[in-house]
Design a protein around this motif. Structure first.
Motif, PDB file in Angstrom:
ATOM      1  N   MET A   1     -10.083   2.141  12.011  1.00  0.00           N
ATOM      2  CA  MET A   1      -9.926   1.053  11.070  1.00  0.00           C
ATOM      3  C   MET A   1      -8.700   1.348  10.220  1.00  0.00           C
ATOM      4  N   THR A   2      -7.819   0.400  10.154  1.00  0.00           N
ATOM      5  CA  THR A   2      -6.629   0.576   9.343  1.00  0.00           C
ATOM      6  C   THR A   2      -6.772  -0.157   8.027  1.00  0.00           C
ATOM      7  N   LEU A   3      -5.960   0.261   7.084  1.00  0.00           N
ATOM      8  CA  LEU A   3      -5.942  -0.350   5.766  1.00  0.00           C
ATOM      9  C   LEU A   3      -4.855  -1.402   5.752  1.00  0.00           C
ATOM     10  N   LYS A   4      -5.195  -2.624   5.390  1.00  0.00           N
ATOM     11  CA  LYS A   4      -4.211  -3.689   5.276  1.00  0.00           C
ATOM     12  C   LYS A   4      -3.653  -3.655   3.855  1.00  0.00           C
ATOM     13  N   ILE A   5      -2.337  -3.426   3.750  1.00  0.00           N
ATOM     14  CA  ILE A   5      -1.683  -3.397   2.440  1.00  0.00           C
ATOM     15  C   ILE A   5      -0.898  -4.689   2.282  1.00  0.00           C
ATOM     16  N   VAL A   6      -1.210  -5.432   1.230  1.00  0.00           N
ATOM     17  CA  VAL A   6      -0.550  -6.701   0.971  1.00  0.00           C
ATOM     18  C   VAL A   6       0.437  -6.495  -0.172  1.00  0.00           C
ATOM     19  N   GLY A   7       1.727  -6.677   0.096  1.00  0.00           N
ATOM     20  CA  GLY A   7       2.749  -6.502  -0.933  1.00  0.00           C
ATOM     21  C   GLY A   7       3.441  -5.160  -0.784  1.00  0.00           C
ATOM     22  N   LYS A   8       4.286  -4.847  -1.767  1.00  0.00           N
ATOM     23  CA  LYS A   8       5.030  -3.586  -1.711  1.00  0.00           C
ATOM     24  C   LYS A   8       4.077  -2.403  -1.837  1.00  0.00           C
ATOM     25  N   SER A  69      -1.866   8.413  -8.346  1.00  0.00           N
ATOM     26  CA  SER A  69      -0.541   8.717  -7.819  1.00  0.00           C
ATOM     27  C   SER A  69      -0.578   8.910  -6.306  1.00  0.00           C
ATOM     28  N   ALA A  70      -1.760   8.884  -5.722  1.00  0.00           N
ATOM     29  CA  ALA A  70      -1.909   9.012  -4.264  1.00  0.00           C
ATOM     30  C   ALA A  70      -1.475   7.706  -3.593  1.00  0.00           C
ATOM     31  N   THR A  71      -1.199   7.792  -2.297  1.00  0.00           N
ATOM     32  CA  THR A  71      -0.856   6.590  -1.544  1.00  0.00           C
ATOM     33  C   THR A  71      -2.111   5.745  -1.329  1.00  0.00           C
ATOM     34  N   PRO A  72      -1.941   4.437  -1.129  1.00  0.00           N
ATOM     35  CA  PRO A  72      -3.106   3.599  -0.839  1.00  0.00           C
ATOM     36  C   PRO A  72      -3.920   4.104   0.350  1.00  0.00           C
ATOM     37  N   SER A  73      -3.243   4.604   1.379  1.00  0.00           N
ATOM     38  CA  SER A  73      -3.964   5.129   2.548  1.00  0.00           C
ATOM     39  C   SER A  73      -4.834   6.321   2.183  1.00  0.00           C
ATOM     40  N   GLU A  74      -4.288   7.219   1.352  1.00  0.00           N
ATOM     41  CA  GLU A  74      -5.067   8.386   0.934  1.00  0.00           C
ATOM     42  C   GLU A  74      -6.243   7.973   0.059  1.00  0.00           C
ATOM     43  N   ARG A  78     -10.008   8.799   1.241  1.00  0.00           N
ATOM     44  CA  ARG A  78     -10.848   9.687   0.434  1.00  0.00           C
ATOM     45  C   ARG A  78     -12.072   8.962  -0.123  1.00  0.00           C
ATOM     46  N   LEU A  79     -11.885   7.749  -0.658  1.00  0.00           N
ATOM     47  CA  LEU A  79     -13.011   7.050  -1.288  1.00  0.00           C
ATOM     48  C   LEU A  79     -13.933   6.379  -0.276  1.00  0.00           C
ATOM     49  N   GLY A 104     -15.910  -2.491   7.628  1.00  0.00           N
ATOM     50  CA  GLY A 104     -15.308  -3.375   8.612  1.00  0.00           C
ATOM     51  C   GLY A 104     -13.908  -3.794   8.239  1.00  0.00           C
ATOM     52  N   GLY A 105     -13.648  -3.953   6.983  1.00  0.00           N
ATOM     53  CA  GLY A 105     -12.324  -4.364   6.539  1.00  0.00           C
ATOM     54  C   GLY A 105     -12.010  -3.768   5.187  1.00  0.00           C
ATOM     55  N   ARG A 106     -10.771  -3.307   5.051  1.00  0.00           N
ATOM     56  CA  ARG A 106     -10.323  -2.751   3.773  1.00  0.00           C
ATOM     57  C   ARG A 106      -8.935  -3.302   3.494  1.00  0.00           C
TER      58      ARG A 106
END
Length: 132
Positions: A1-8, A69-74, A78-79, A104-106
């Motif tokens: 499952m990948t994380l969808k990042i919307v925006g910068k 300060s962590a990346t959104p993926s991290e 982690r959470l 199912g979705g993040r």
């Protein structure tokens, strides 16, 4: 499952709005499970030195505004990884949703400025109030 990042990628003041749903958008986050998810996210964030500004857990999804300060993926790994492991351990019936993955979705929306931060804080707050 990948994380969808919307925006910068980098958020204003390192703040991000996360939204996640159990696999198949099941209404699995109810009662003690919802309360435990809230507690797990807050405890793990605190342990990692991250700050949750707001959180709302509905029966089929959860929102939270976090400063890290962590990346959104991290943050997501982690959470959500920790929460999935603990919830499925403490509530074995959740394994029935999907034997391999709970989430199912993040999605992550980096906060762009103070107005966006305030609006997101208000949005999650209203969502939490509606659940009470």
């Amino acid at each position: 499952m990948t994380l969808k990042i919307v925006g910068k990628l980098s958020g204003y003041n390192n703040c991000y709005h996360f939204h996640a749903a159990p696999k198949y958008r099941q209404h699995a986050l109810v009662g003690n499970i919802a309360a435990r998810l809230d507690q797990l996210l807050r405890e793990k964030s605190h342990e990692l030195g991250w700050k949750i500004h707001a959180i709302a857990v509905d029966s089929d999804h959860a929102h939270f505004l976090i400063e890290s300060s962590a990346t959104p993926s991290e943050i997501a790994q982690r959470l959500f990884g920790f929460a999935s492991f603990m919830l499925r351990k403490e509530f074995p019936a959740l394994k029935e949703i999907n034997t391999e993955h709970f989430w199912g979705g993040r999605q992550c929306k980096p906060i762009t400025d103070q107005t966006h931060f305030d609006n997101t804080l208000s949005y999650i707050g209203r969502h939490a109030q509606a659940l009470q």
